[in-house]
Enzyme design. Structure first.
Site, PDB file in Angstrom:
ATOM      1  N   LYS B  62       0.793  -1.236   0.000  1.00  0.00           N
ATOM      2  CA  LYS B  62       0.000   0.000   0.000  1.00  0.00           C
ATOM      3  C   LYS B  62       0.825   1.287   0.000  1.00  0.00           C
ATOM      4  O   LYS B  62       0.352   2.336  -0.437  1.00  0.00           O
ATOM      5  CB  LYS B  62      -0.922   0.000   1.221  1.00  0.00           C
ATOM      6  CG  LYS B  62      -2.055  -1.027   1.135  1.00  0.00           C
ATOM      7  CD  LYS B  62      -3.248  -0.471   0.381  1.00  0.00           C
ATOM      8  CE  LYS B  62      -4.424  -1.428   0.443  1.00  0.00           C
ATOM      9  NZ  LYS B  62      -5.575  -0.917  -0.312  1.00  0.00           N
ATOM     10  N   SER B  87      -8.518   0.765   8.717  1.00  0.00           N
ATOM     11  CA  SER B  87      -8.056   0.043   9.899  1.00  0.00           C
ATOM     12  C   SER B  87      -6.923  -0.893   9.496  1.00  0.00           C
ATOM     13  O   SER B  87      -6.413  -1.646  10.299  1.00  0.00           O
ATOM     14  CB  SER B  87      -9.201  -0.767  10.507  1.00  0.00           C
ATOM     15  OG  SER B  87      -9.753  -1.598   9.503  1.00  0.00           O
ATOM     16  N   GLU B 213     -10.425 -13.185  -5.569  1.00  0.00           N
ATOM     17  CA  GLU B 213     -11.203 -12.672  -4.445  1.00  0.00           C
ATOM     18  C   GLU B 213     -11.604 -13.799  -3.510  1.00  0.00           C
ATOM     19  O   GLU B 213     -11.708 -14.956  -3.936  1.00  0.00           O
ATOM     20  CB  GLU B 213     -12.517 -12.067  -4.961  1.00  0.00           C
ATOM     21  CG  GLU B 213     -12.415 -10.654  -5.450  1.00  0.00           C
ATOM     22  CD  GLU B 213     -13.808 -10.102  -5.716  1.00  0.00           C
ATOM     23  OE1 GLU B 213     -14.091  -8.989  -5.267  1.00  0.00           O
ATOM     24  OE2 GLU B 213     -14.606 -10.808  -6.378  1.00  0.00           O
ATOM     25  N   GLY B 217     -16.655 -12.451  -0.667  1.00  0.00           N
ATOM     26  CA  GLY B 217     -16.575 -11.074  -1.147  1.00  0.00           C
ATOM     27  C   GLY B 217     -16.349 -11.070  -2.641  1.00  0.00           C
ATOM     28  O   GLY B 217     -15.368 -10.522  -3.133  1.00  0.00           O
ATOM     29  N   ASP B 219     -17.773  -9.625  -5.174  1.00  0.00           N
ATOM     30  CA  ASP B 219     -18.374  -8.546  -5.962  1.00  0.00           C
ATOM     31  C   ASP B 219     -17.608  -8.249  -7.247  1.00  0.00           C
ATOM     32  O   ASP B 219     -18.207  -8.087  -8.312  1.00  0.00           O
ATOM     33  CB  ASP B 219     -18.475  -7.273  -5.116  1.00  0.00           C
ATOM     34  CG  ASP B 219     -17.129  -6.845  -4.559  1.00  0.00           C
ATOM     35  OD1 ASP B 219     -16.670  -7.483  -3.591  1.00  0.00           O
ATOM     36  OD2 ASP B 219     -16.520  -5.910  -5.105  1.00  0.00           O
ATOM     37  N   SER B 313       0.632  -9.945  -1.274  1.00  0.00           N
ATOM     38  CA  SER B 313       0.441  -8.507  -1.098  1.00  0.00           C
ATOM     39  C   SER B 313       0.851  -7.949   0.258  1.00  0.00           C
ATOM     40  O   SER B 313       1.184  -6.776   0.365  1.00  0.00           O
ATOM     41  CB  SER B 313      -1.022  -8.151  -1.360  1.00  0.00           C
ATOM     42  OG  SER B 313      -1.865  -8.853  -0.466  1.00  0.00           O
TER      43      SER B 313
END
Lengths: 332, 332
Positions: B62, B87, B213, B217, B219, B313
């Protein structure tokens, strides 16, 4: 007192042997990465390079020495096979070396060894002979099997070809990171330490090579400082790879001549260091593998403003065992 | 339904942006190593290269997108400061980016976030504003703070500069390992996936880029296959970094255009993969970080005889939490 295995050639080990081992191992072992972590650099006030042998095949550096030794046996000895006794990383190293070289390997392991290690050793194709440590002396069992079957013993550290193989860790590190001021190497029987000291002496003659032992198993430290071989029987330490009772006939003179210092760290410091490597560097390290880092993080070896190499020797620890250690020593 | 933050420039993101981000990040982030493991190669029957962003600064990729976004703000915006709500890994990323660039960072975090994450975020010098998730909607709190203080919101994924920054993971990997046939990338909001797809499209046009995914989740997978944006509110999955409810206005079109497929994996497969990476590769991986590996090891993506890249990741998981997961899913 230690007695040398009868088949140890009485020859000095030099950097030339390490370089020859490096060629032999080139397509066999991983060139493991060197990692750094800014938070650790900031804490120590130095530049710290971790040589990650926990990423090595079998999860530890031992394959280097094991392969280097087995590969140089005579064709006849290879045909007869090899034997080792170990409940730890040396077992898997000799098993894998045997498989890679087409040499039958017999590994003598205590029947109460962790199932995962028994399975892993068999997984590399070795014959595992289990014994009851309450009733059997493994050396006697090993010697008997070796005689009956004509097997060659591959010792875990006290052999010139094992030392030369382990030295390739230091050889690689010195090529990956030039100009090291300090090199910290964990010490059990001294194979890794003496090999790495030979390599550092060649590549970075001004580098201070420091061996690190657990406090409870401080035989090599006392041997180094007194010049007389000292022993510790069955030391009570979490560093299971450094419970060896003494340096060997091959490794003791090498450590005396080529290492610059030896220090010890407490088990508490060791577990703290292990946790810090997990937490900040995201690497799984076994207790023995964190000895070098512990010496640095605990201040046993001053590092400020130096370029420091730390050998992380292995990562073979079960997660539940690691959790237990972190809880016992209250690090979280 | 999602609404775009008001300050998102309405420009396409291209590989050129990824390349520019790579230059900007060159002296800021680690070029993380690519690891391989023969046992995993043997299981999959392929050549698998793990891109270890768990070794990245802050323990996750990130920081790449966070830094790339903050660094391109106007001098005025930098003077006023930035805000983020997270968070997870984005919190630490924006906090560190702020510190590195001399920009005040305010991070809105739930008061029940793990203490270690609150501490780490403060440790990077950010002001942490805690809120009670029972009584407060964080977006409202964040918007109010941003307005009162004139802060610029740094979104976790739905911004061209964030996407370009995350794409440098794929850019690096494609330079480190040429000729990838398949690239597996975990997908939450799609920032990492779209950026990596842009990079792979440039370096290895024949490479099949697959987003992964968690089942619960799914989507983005349904969005990808239907072409219509789908949402999942608060999915029940151990992959806490992939609980985002939908792709963004920036990332959805990029995923549609540049990814080649999307698949899901069960939490059980995810935890098994995470354990396998710990055990065989000795690396600490958080659940979300194991999504790509899980797709491969579980057979969701066929890999035989291919050269495969897998993005790992992040590694920010507490050891007790990992132990709990391994016990819950009965892997040991």
């Amino acid at each position: 007192m230690p007695t040398a295995p009868t088949d140890v050639p009485d020859l000095p080990v030099t950097y030339r042997d390490v370089a020859a081992a490096a060629e032999r191992l080139h397509d066999v072992v991983h060139e493991t990465p060197v990692l750094t972590a800014r938070t650790i650099d900031a804490q120590v006030g130095a530049e710290v390079h971790f040589k990650c042998e926990n990423f090595q095949r079998t999860g530890a550096f031992k394959i280097r020495g094991g392969y280097n030794a087995v590969s140089q046996l005579s064709p006849e000895a290879k045909d007869r096979g090899v034997i080792a006794y170990s409940s730890g990383n040396h077992a898997q190293a000799v098993a894998l070396a045997g498989r890679l070289l087409g040499v039958d390997a017999t590994i003598v392991m205590p029947e109460n060894a962790p199932q995962v290690k028994l399975d892993a050793t068999r997984g590399y194709g070795a014959e595992v002979v289990e014994y009851d440590p309450e009733t059997t002396v493994r050396e006697e069992l090993g010697r008997r099997l070796a005689e009956e079957r004509g097997l060659t013993l591959v010792p875990p550290y006290d052999h010139p070809n094992v030392v030369a193989g382990q030295g390739t860790v230091g050889d690689e590190l010195c090529r990956q990171v030039e100009g090291l001021d300090v090199l910290l190497v964990c010490c059990g029987g001294g194979g890794l330490l003496s090999g790495c000291a030979l390599a550092a002496g060649h590549h970075a003659p001004d580098c201070t090579v420091v061996g690190v032992e657990p406090e409870a198993g401080d035989d090599a430290t006392r041997s180094f400082h007194s010049g007389e071989l000292q022993t510790v029987e069955d030391p009570d330490t979490v560093a299971d790879g450094a419970r060896t009772p003494y340096l060997g006939d091959v490794t003791f003179p090498l450590v005396l001549e080529h290492a610059d210092d030896m220090v010890t760290v407490s088990d508490a410091a060791l577990v703290r260091a292990m946790h810090r490597l997990w937490e900040r560097m995201k690497i799984v390290v076994e207790p023995t593998g964190a000895l070098g880092a512990a010496a640095l993080l605990d201040g046993a070896v001053p590092g400020r403003d130096r370029r420091i190499g730390v050998v992380v020797s292995g990562g073979n620890v079960d997660l539940p065992r690691a959790t237990e250690l972190f809880e016992e020593y209250d690090v979280a």
